[in-house]
Design a protein around this motif. Structure first.
Motif, PDB file in Angstrom:
ATOM      1  N   PRO A  90      -7.621   8.537  -0.360  1.00  0.00           N
ATOM      2  CA  PRO A  90      -6.560   8.343   0.636  1.00  0.00           C
ATOM      3  C   PRO A  90      -6.766   9.173   1.902  1.00  0.00           C
ATOM      4  O   PRO A  90      -7.232  10.308   1.843  1.00  0.00           O
ATOM      5  N   TYR A  91      -6.386   8.604   3.050  1.00  0.00           N
ATOM      6  CA  TYR A  91      -6.583   9.281   4.335  1.00  0.00           C
ATOM      7  C   TYR A  91      -5.315   9.245   5.192  1.00  0.00           C
ATOM      8  O   TYR A  91      -4.405   8.443   4.969  1.00  0.00           O
ATOM      9  N   GLN A  92      -5.294  10.124   6.167  1.00  0.00           N
ATOM     10  CA  GLN A  92      -4.202  10.181   7.142  1.00  0.00           C
ATOM     11  C   GLN A  92      -4.794  10.434   8.522  1.00  0.00           C
ATOM     12  O   GLN A  92      -5.956  10.805   8.661  1.00  0.00           O
ATOM     13  N   HIS A  93      -3.987  10.238   9.554  1.00  0.00           N
ATOM     14  CA  HIS A  93      -4.408  10.557  10.914  1.00  0.00           C
ATOM     15  C   HIS A  93      -4.010  12.000  11.236  1.00  0.00           C
ATOM     16  O   HIS A  93      -2.856  12.393  11.041  1.00  0.00           O
ATOM     17  N   LEU A  94      -4.958  12.758  11.709  1.00  0.00           N
ATOM     18  CA  LEU A  94      -4.699  14.129  12.125  1.00  0.00           C
ATOM     19  C   LEU A  94      -4.035  14.125  13.506  1.00  0.00           C
ATOM     20  O   LEU A  94      -4.011  13.095  14.186  1.00  0.00           O
ATOM     21  N   GLY A 107      -8.414  12.231   8.430  1.00  0.00           N
ATOM     22  CA  GLY A 107      -8.598  13.368   7.539  1.00  0.00           C
ATOM     23  C   GLY A 107      -8.076  12.997   6.168  1.00  0.00           C
ATOM     24  O   GLY A 107      -7.399  11.968   5.995  1.00  0.00           O
ATOM     25  N   ASN A 108      -8.374  13.790   5.181  1.00  0.00           N
ATOM     26  CA  ASN A 108      -7.876  13.520   3.837  1.00  0.00           C
ATOM     27  C   ASN A 108      -6.358  13.636   3.798  1.00  0.00           C
ATOM     28  O   ASN A 108      -5.770  14.516   4.432  1.00  0.00           O
ATOM     29  N   ALA A 109      -5.727  12.731   3.050  1.00  0.00           N
ATOM     30  CA  ALA A 109      -4.271  12.742   2.933  1.00  0.00           C
ATOM     31  C   ALA A 109      -3.809  13.891   2.056  1.00  0.00           C
ATOM     32  O   ALA A 109      -4.580  14.450   1.270  1.00  0.00           O
ATOM     33  N   ASN A 110      -2.543  14.255   2.174  1.00  0.00           N
ATOM     34  CA  ASN A 110      -1.959  15.294   1.333  1.00  0.00           C
ATOM     35  C   ASN A 110      -1.928  14.842  -0.124  1.00  0.00           C
ATOM     36  O   ASN A 110      -1.815  13.649  -0.418  1.00  0.00           O
ATOM     37  N   LEU A 111      -2.000  15.806  -1.026  1.00  0.00           N
ATOM     38  CA  LEU A 111      -1.943  15.497  -2.447  1.00  0.00           C
ATOM     39  C   LEU A 111      -0.556  14.987  -2.824  1.00  0.00           C
ATOM     40  O   LEU A 111       0.458  15.496  -2.349  1.00  0.00           O
ATOM     41  N   SER A 152       4.450   2.323   1.528  1.00  0.00           N
ATOM     42  CA  SER A 152       3.893   3.409   2.340  1.00  0.00           C
ATOM     43  C   SER A 152       4.062   4.728   1.609  1.00  0.00           C
ATOM     44  O   SER A 152       5.173   5.071   1.182  1.00  0.00           O
ATOM     45  N   GLN A 153       2.967   5.430   1.455  1.00  0.00           N
ATOM     46  CA  GLN A 153       3.016   6.786   0.902  1.00  0.00           C
ATOM     47  C   GLN A 153       1.751   7.511   1.339  1.00  0.00           C
ATOM     48  O   GLN A 153       0.985   6.991   2.162  1.00  0.00           O
ATOM     49  N   GLN A 154       1.530   8.706   0.825  1.00  0.00           N
ATOM     50  CA  GLN A 154       0.377   9.497   1.248  1.00  0.00           C
ATOM     51  C   GLN A 154      -0.911   8.682   1.098  1.00  0.00           C
ATOM     52  O   GLN A 154      -1.270   8.254   0.008  1.00  0.00           O
ATOM     53  N   GLY A 155      -1.587   8.465   2.235  1.00  0.00           N
ATOM     54  CA  GLY A 155      -2.872   7.782   2.204  1.00  0.00           C
ATOM     55  C   GLY A 155      -2.818   6.309   1.869  1.00  0.00           C
ATOM     56  O   GLY A 155      -3.838   5.725   1.486  1.00  0.00           O
ATOM     57  N   THR A 156      -1.657   5.681   2.042  1.00  0.00           N
ATOM     58  CA  THR A 156      -1.503   4.301   1.590  1.00  0.00           C
ATOM     59  C   THR A 156      -0.616   3.495   2.524  1.00  0.00           C
ATOM     60  O   THR A 156       0.401   3.988   3.011  1.00  0.00           O
ATOM     61  N   ALA A 157      -0.994   2.238   2.734  1.00  0.00           N
ATOM     62  CA  ALA A 157      -0.136   1.261   3.391  1.00  0.00           C
ATOM     63  C   ALA A 157      -0.438  -0.096   2.767  1.00  0.00           C
ATOM     64  O   ALA A 157      -1.602  -0.504   2.693  1.00  0.00           O
ATOM     65  N   THR A 158       0.581  -0.789   2.283  1.00  0.00           N
ATOM     66  CA  THR A 158       0.376  -2.047   1.575  1.00  0.00           C
ATOM     67  C   THR A 158       1.383  -3.092   2.038  1.00  0.00           C
ATOM     68  O   THR A 158       2.442  -2.764   2.593  1.00  0.00           O
ATOM     69  N   TYR A 159       1.045  -4.353   1.781  1.00  0.00           N
ATOM     70  CA  TYR A 159       1.974  -5.435   2.122  1.00  0.00           C
ATOM     71  C   TYR A 159       1.648  -6.655   1.276  1.00  0.00           C
ATOM     72  O   TYR A 159       0.477  -7.029   1.108  1.00  0.00           O
ATOM     73  N   LEU A 160       2.692  -7.261   0.736  1.00  0.00           N
ATOM     74  CA  LEU A 160       2.559  -8.520  -0.005  1.00  0.00           C
ATOM     75  C   LEU A 160       3.555  -9.509   0.572  1.00  0.00           C
ATOM     76  O   LEU A 160       4.741  -9.198   0.698  1.00  0.00           O
ATOM     77  N   LEU A 161       3.079 -10.692   0.946  1.00  0.00           N
ATOM     78  CA  LEU A 161       3.931 -11.740   1.502  1.00  0.00           C
ATOM     79  C   LEU A 161       3.658 -13.034   0.754  1.00  0.00           C
ATOM     80  O   LEU A 161       2.502 -13.408   0.557  1.00  0.00           O
ATOM     81  N   MET A 162       4.731 -13.716   0.330  1.00  0.00           N
ATOM     82  CA  MET A 162       4.594 -14.972  -0.397  1.00  0.00           C
ATOM     83  C   MET A 162       5.499 -16.038   0.213  1.00  0.00           C
ATOM     84  O   MET A 162       6.635 -15.751   0.594  1.00  0.00           O
ATOM     85  N   ILE A 163       4.990 -17.260   0.295  1.00  0.00           N
ATOM     86  CA  ILE A 163       5.798 -18.417   0.661  1.00  0.00           C
ATOM     87  C   ILE A 163       5.657 -19.393  -0.508  1.00  0.00           C
ATOM     88  O   ILE A 163       4.774 -20.262  -0.517  1.00  0.00           O
ATOM     89  N   PRO A 164       6.478 -19.238  -1.549  1.00  0.00           N
ATOM     90  CA  PRO A 164       6.290 -19.978  -2.803  1.00  0.00           C
ATOM     91  C   PRO A 164       6.241 -21.490  -2.640  1.00  0.00           C
ATOM     92  O   PRO A 164       5.422 -22.158  -3.281  1.00  0.00           O
ATOM     93  N   GLU A 165       7.097 -22.042  -1.792  1.00  0.00           N
ATOM     94  CA  GLU A 165       7.144 -23.500  -1.633  1.00  0.00           C
ATOM     95  C   GLU A 165       5.826 -24.047  -1.093  1.00  0.00           C
ATOM     96  O   GLU A 165       5.462 -25.196  -1.356  1.00  0.00           O
ATOM     97  N   GLU A 201      -2.492   6.136   5.670  1.00  0.00           N
ATOM     98  CA  GLU A 201      -1.029   6.082   5.742  1.00  0.00           C
ATOM     99  C   GLU A 201      -0.518   5.817   7.157  1.00  0.00           C
ATOM    100  O   GLU A 201      -1.230   6.011   8.145  1.00  0.00           O
ATOM    101  N   SER A 202       0.714   5.344   7.223  1.00  0.00           N
ATOM    102  CA  SER A 202       1.433   5.120   8.485  1.00  0.00           C
ATOM    103  C   SER A 202       0.753   4.133   9.411  1.00  0.00           C
ATOM    104  O   SER A 202       0.797   4.277  10.631  1.00  0.00           O
ATOM    105  N   VAL A 203       0.105   3.116   8.843  1.00  0.00           N
ATOM    106  CA  VAL A 203      -0.468   2.045   9.663  1.00  0.00           C
ATOM    107  C   VAL A 203       0.297   0.750   9.371  1.00  0.00           C
ATOM    108  O   VAL A 203       0.907   0.604   8.318  1.00  0.00           O
TER     109      VAL A 203
END
Length: 383
Positions: free
Chosen positions: A242-246, A252-256, A329-342, A354-356
């Motif tokens: 995991p990484y973060q922006h300094l 830089g490496n993200a916080n533990l 969103s958490q230390q060193g992480t950014a995720t997204y899931l999008l679904m259009i079931p129909e 993180e934070s992107v």
């Protein structure tokens, strides 16, 4: 002799020019057509969008998977899973899901509802006696919809937790003694800790440890080969760093962070391809009956009748189609899931920075890979 041959050739060229024939110099080739978004195929445009998003936001690495027609039609990794060792980030690189974990927990709960093992309207202590009774009864339905009033992280305390907890019930001690923020059902209050309680409910209703339940009842039938609970100690093959922006903008490496304090609400790891398979499993009835999945696409309501568009994921619409989405969103992480079931459409994005804004990329991919193609022949998506 060689000189005479050269003179003969020169004379021949002069005669050709005099006769109006081809000149000695070849005609210049026409300029190449510029490469524009309109001239690129769908997947080239998708790749360009992901690469541009990574470069613009200085993301160490990310992976994307796109589902069209209930099939994984495109997946790819960009950048690095480990900058120090130059390990590439692939479509199957493992990384933290953060709050996208909540979608898996909500589906687990609704599976138990289908089986009659969980009553959404019963007090949660029926299934999770370790969570103390509050000033008002709380139901599992309210917890799923963030309507229970259970608090989120305390400022400067729980989000950066490095304390290890041995299981879901043990992690309740981080917040269970605190009073509710409001009467259950009266308003929406997003709470990762509420989903920790829901994980405890899943354990009580199923008789299984939460991680075992997810592996057996969700990951295995959905063929989510690398999805599991996060663990700092365990060796997880293919896991990204995991990484973060300094402050100067460099990486830089993200916080533990030890996510054992919130496994059902933000403590799982997976891959973009596994998330895509999760979406497919939901859309094809492998995890839930169609009626149950449809129920989860209807916004809940507060006790005063105000619409609360969340049922394990945010609920919205696009061109008349229901859209289900969740960010993380958490230390060193950014995720997204999008679904259009129909439309049988889904996009999954996982980044190890993180934070992107990976949600912006997911929405851009919706525009590129048009989910309405199945009903508009002129918009058919090429394989």
């Amino acid at each position: 002799m060689k000189r005479r041959a050269c003179l003969v050739v020169a004379l021949w060229v002069c005669l050709r020019m005099a006769a109006g024939g081809q000149t000695a110099a070849a005609a210049p080739a026409p300029p190449a057509a510029p490469v524009t978004p309109a001239s690129m195929d769908v997947w080239s445009r998708a790749e360009a969008a992901a690469g541009a998003a990574r470069a613009k936001q200085n993301i160490a690495g990310l992976s994307v998977a796109v589902v069209v027609g209930k099939e994984v039609r495109w997946s790819k990794g960009f950048g690095f899973a480990d900058l120090e060792s130059s390990v590439p980030f692939t479509a199957t690189t493992v990384h933290r899901l953060a709050s996208v974990s909540k979608t898996i927990t909500a589906v687990a709960a609704m599976q138990l509802v289908e089986k009659g093992a969980l009553d959404l309207e019963a007090p949660i202590q029926k299934y999770c006696p370790a969570f103390p009774t509050k000033q008002r009864p709380i139901t599992a339905r309210q917890v799923i919809g963030h309507l229970a009033g259970i608090r989120h992280y305390a400022k400067g305390e729980n989000f950066d937790s490095t304390k290890h907890y041995d299981g879901v019930v043990d992690s309740l001690q981080a917040f269970s003694a605190d009073p509710l923020l409001h009467d259950p059902g009266t308003e929406f209050t997003y709470s990762t800790y509420g989903y920790v309680v829901l994980g405890c409910v899943v354990e009580g209703a199923s008789g299984m440890k939460f991680g075992d339940y997810v592996r057996e009842k969700i990951a295995t039938p959905a063929e989510m080969e690398r999805t599991r609970t996060d663990d700092l100690v365990t060796i997880v093959p293919g896991r990204a760093r995991p990484y973060q922006h300094l402050p100067n903008g460099e990486l830089g490496n993200a916080n533990l962070a030890d996510t054992s304090n919130k496994v059902p609400g933000g403590g799982m790891v997976s891959t973009a391809v596994d998330l895509a398979r999760f979406a497919i499993a939901l859309e094809t009835g492998k995890l839930l009956r169609p009626a149950t999945f449809a129920r989860m696409q209807v916004p809940m309501k507060t006790t005063e009748g105000k619409e609360s568009p969340y049922f394990g994921w945010s609920i919205s619409t696009l061109a008349g189609r229901t859209v289900l989405s969740h960010s993380g969103s958490q230390q060193g992480t950014a995720t997204y899931l999008l679904m259009i079931p129909e439309s049988g459409f889904a996009v999954a994005v996982i980044a190890n920075t993180e934070s992107v804004k990976v949600g912006d990329l997911a929405k851009e991919l919706v525009e590129i890979v048009n989910p309405l193609a199945s009903t508009h022949p002129s918009l058919q998506i090429p394989r």
